[in-house]
Design an enzyme around this catalytic site. Structure first.
Site, PDB file in Angstrom:
ATOM      1  N   SER A  76      -5.849  -0.980  51.045  1.00 23.69           N
ATOM      2  CA  SER A  76      -5.858  -0.504  49.667  1.00 23.69           C
ATOM      3  C   SER A  76      -7.114  -0.968  48.950  1.00 23.69           C
ATOM      4  O   SER A  76      -7.848  -1.838  49.421  1.00 23.69           O
ATOM      5  CB  SER A  76      -4.653  -1.061  48.937  1.00 23.69           C
ATOM      6  OG  SER A  76      -4.782  -2.466  48.880  1.00 23.69           O
ATOM      7  N   LYS A  77      -7.323  -0.365  47.817  1.00 23.83           N
ATOM      8  CA  LYS A  77      -8.481  -0.685  46.992  1.00 23.83           C
ATOM      9  C   LYS A  77      -8.471  -2.187  46.662  1.00 23.83           C
ATOM     10  O   LYS A  77      -9.495  -2.842  46.671  1.00 23.83           O
ATOM     11  CB  LYS A  77      -8.373   0.134  45.704  1.00 23.83           C
ATOM     12  CG  LYS A  77      -9.540   0.002  44.775  1.00 23.83           C
ATOM     13  CD  LYS A  77      -9.382   1.051  43.686  1.00 23.83           C
ATOM     14  CE  LYS A  77     -10.190   0.753  42.445  1.00 23.83           C
ATOM     15  NZ  LYS A  77     -11.556   0.376  42.673  1.00 23.83           N
ATOM     16  N   ARG A  78      -7.263  -2.708  46.407  1.00 24.38           N
ATOM     17  CA  ARG A  78      -7.188  -4.091  45.972  1.00 24.38           C
ATOM     18  C   ARG A  78      -7.691  -5.069  47.042  1.00 24.38           C
ATOM     19  O   ARG A  78      -8.269  -6.096  46.728  1.00 24.38           O
ATOM     20  CB  ARG A  78      -5.761  -4.441  45.550  1.00 24.38           C
ATOM     21  CG  ARG A  78      -5.816  -5.479  44.466  1.00 24.38           C
ATOM     22  CD  ARG A  78      -4.504  -5.753  43.738  1.00 24.38           C
ATOM     23  NE  ARG A  78      -3.583  -4.652  43.655  1.00 24.38           N
ATOM     24  CZ  ARG A  78      -2.294  -4.784  43.948  1.00 24.38           C
ATOM     25  NH1 ARG A  78      -1.828  -5.932  44.371  1.00 24.38           N
ATOM     26  NH2 ARG A  78      -1.488  -3.762  43.816  1.00 24.38           N
ATOM     27  N   SER A  79      -7.458  -4.741  48.293  1.00 20.62           N
ATOM     28  CA  SER A  79      -7.887  -5.687  49.326  1.00 20.62           C
ATOM     29  C   SER A  79      -9.408  -5.662  49.513  1.00 20.62           C
ATOM     30  O   SER A  79      -9.964  -6.446  50.274  1.00 20.62           O
ATOM     31  CB  SER A  79      -7.159  -5.408  50.646  1.00 20.62           C
ATOM     32  OG  SER A  79      -7.371  -4.075  51.028  1.00 20.62           O
ATOM     33  N   GLY A  80     -10.093  -4.752  48.809  1.00 21.27           N
ATOM     34  CA  GLY A  80     -11.548  -4.774  48.790  1.00 21.27           C
ATOM     35  C   GLY A  80     -12.206  -4.213  50.044  1.00 21.27           C
ATOM     36  O   GLY A  80     -13.408  -4.307  50.203  1.00 21.27           O
TER      37      GLY A  80
END
Ligand code: GLU
Length: 487
Positions: A255-259
């Protein structure tokens, strides 16, 4: 086009950045085309105006360029089956939908959003999956005409069969069968006149003579609807190649959050495009050999749909780091200097010889973004933790450091030529004279010069980069600090 020519397409929706899963589809489509002397087409699926993001099309071009895959037809270069930007094809879809209406495979729907929302809520209450109730399927011809004349907003829905099954063959998953009664009468043309993705995709794949559709497995459940559309038009469906899921270590989607979900995130944090490409290609494909490193041009020759696996593949960040490190080590020193320079410039407030720094760190860097932390000690160091002088292997301790450092300081003072070789000779000859191992000389010097337990290079390399004056200054400071310590 010659018959049976392989034609694949990458059909991204310009919604922002390029997700790793999406880039894998692009790569596989490109490789299927190239491995079969076919054509790779870029089609921009921008019919969902609500999701459109300014500049996103450029991100797509830019990404393909960095990755090194070039398309044979596309919005920017044209081709025989254009336009390749779906919004520019807007007017061609409606007549196809109207043809389906004539053949009773589709129908006008005038239902208002509020009515659909009520239906959705009702389904939710009953805990059943929402399915349009076909309210408008039963409108009379006159009623439909009256509404059309009155310019009432409408959508066009595909009429799914009530019973029976739809089966299609997938190159990866084999025969896939769905009961028709689970398929919703999906919208083909929206009230703004634009086709839905689901409709435009089928029409365009047919008109652009696409032979293989390669995409993520999230489309497996929609594909029976596409197959029914092909059947309704009497067209032959393309070969479907659905790709296995990519999951994070420990499960879940990247996901986007995990960069690490977007190609640009990876590039910005210091991964090399060729390493990322190599890594992504192996997420779900194997050559059937032990070979793990592939250049794009090698892949263009060996890629085969048969090597695509069914089971989810793990996005193993450790493997990506390792692979990136291997790619970094394959670079010549000059190539490495070119890619490492911006990271070195970011880190250093003083000017040192970049080539020397690069020669020191190239062996150790896995991701370029590690560079600033790795070399920040070259700027300056704070008070040294004197416990760092303790080291079993080199038999060093604070007392030995107190003894060795002044000797080395005097030796350095005497040196006219201060470079890698002369420093090395000075250390080893001093060790010999003192009757100790080289390590006992180099350990305290390295700590004095860096203030760090782990450094990207040894005492010789670090002293060489710092230069005589700075090396002396740091050793003097270390000696001064040790004077007050009673060990
Ligand atoms: N526009 C779709 C996407 O970006 C394309 C899916 C497909 O390849 O058919 O996901």
């Amino acid at each position: 086009m010659c018959q049976n020519e392989v034609r694949t397409r990458y059909a991204p929706s310009p919604t922002g950045f390029v997700h790793i899963g999406n880039l894998r589809s692009a790569l596989y489509e490109y490789l299927v085309a190239k491995a079969n002397n076919g054509k790779f087409i870029l089609r921009i699926e921008d019919t969902d105006q609500k999701r459109y993001v300014e500049g996103a099309v450029n991100v797509i071009y830019e990404t393909l360029k960095i990755v090194g895959i070039s398309h044979d037809e596309g919005p920017d270069i044209g081709g025989d089956y254009g336009p390749y930007m779906q919004s520019e094809r807007k007017d061609l879809y409606l007549p196809y939908a109207e043809k389906l209406i004539e053949n009773k495979k589709a129908y006008y729907c005038f239902c208002k959003e509020e009515r659909l929302e009520d239906l959705r809520q009702e389904a939710e209450k009953k805990k059943i999956q929402f399915k349009y109730d076909r309210h408008c399927l039963h409108l009379s011809e006159e009623e439909i005409q009256r509404k059309l004349n009155a310019k009432e907003p409408y959508v066009i829905r595909q009429l799914m069969p009530d019973s029976g099954k739809t089966t299609y063959n997938d190159s990866v998953y084999g025969d896939i069968t769905f009961d028709n009664d689970v398929l919703e009468d999906q919208i083909l043309i929206k009230s703004d006149g634009f086709p839905t993705y689901n409709f435009a995709n089928v029409i365009d794949d047919h008109l652009m003579k696409i032979s293989h559709v390669v995409r993520g497995s999230e489309y497996i459940t929609s594909t029976p609807k596409y197959v029914l559309l092909y059947n309704a038009f009497g067209w032959e469906p393309p070969i479907f190649v659905h790709l296995p899921l990519v999951v994070k270590q420990g499960g879940g989607k990247i996901s986007k959050r995990s960069g690490d979900a977007y190609f640009s995130d990876l590039i910005e944090s210091g991964y090399l495009p060729e390493a990322v490409v190599n890594f992504i290609v192996l997420l779900g494909w194997s050559s059937g050999t032990e070979q793990e490193f592939f250049t794009l041009s090698e892949l263009e020759k060996v890629f085969d749909i048969k090597g695509i696996g069914k089971s989810p593949s793990t996005y193993d960040t450790d493997k990506l780091r390792w692979m990136n490190g291997e790619y970094i080590r394959k670079k010549t020193l000059d190539e490495f200097i070119a890619i490492a320079s911006p990271w070195i410039d970011k880190a250093l407030q003083r000017s040192y010889d970049k080539a020397k720094i690069c020669a020191m760190i190239q062996k150790r860097v896995e991701v370029l973004s590690e560079i600033p932390d790795m070399i920040s000690f070259l700027n300056d160091i704070s008070t040294i933790d004197v416990n760092l002088y303790d080291n079993v292997k080199s038999k060093c301790n604070i007392n030995e450091a107190k003894r060795i450092l002044p000797i080395i300081r005097d030796k350095i003072m005497e040196m006219d030529v201060f470079n890698h070789d002369s420093i090395y000779i000075m250390f080893t000859s001093t060790a010999e004279k003192l009757g100790v191992k080289n390590g006992l000389v180099m350990w305290p010097v390295r700590i004095a010069l860096s203030g760090m337990l782990v450094t990207p290079g040894g005492a010789v390399e670090i002293a060489d980069i710092l230069g005589k004056d700075e090396a002396l200054r740091r050793i003097d400071l270390a000696i001064a600090q040790l004077v007050d310590i009673d060990a």
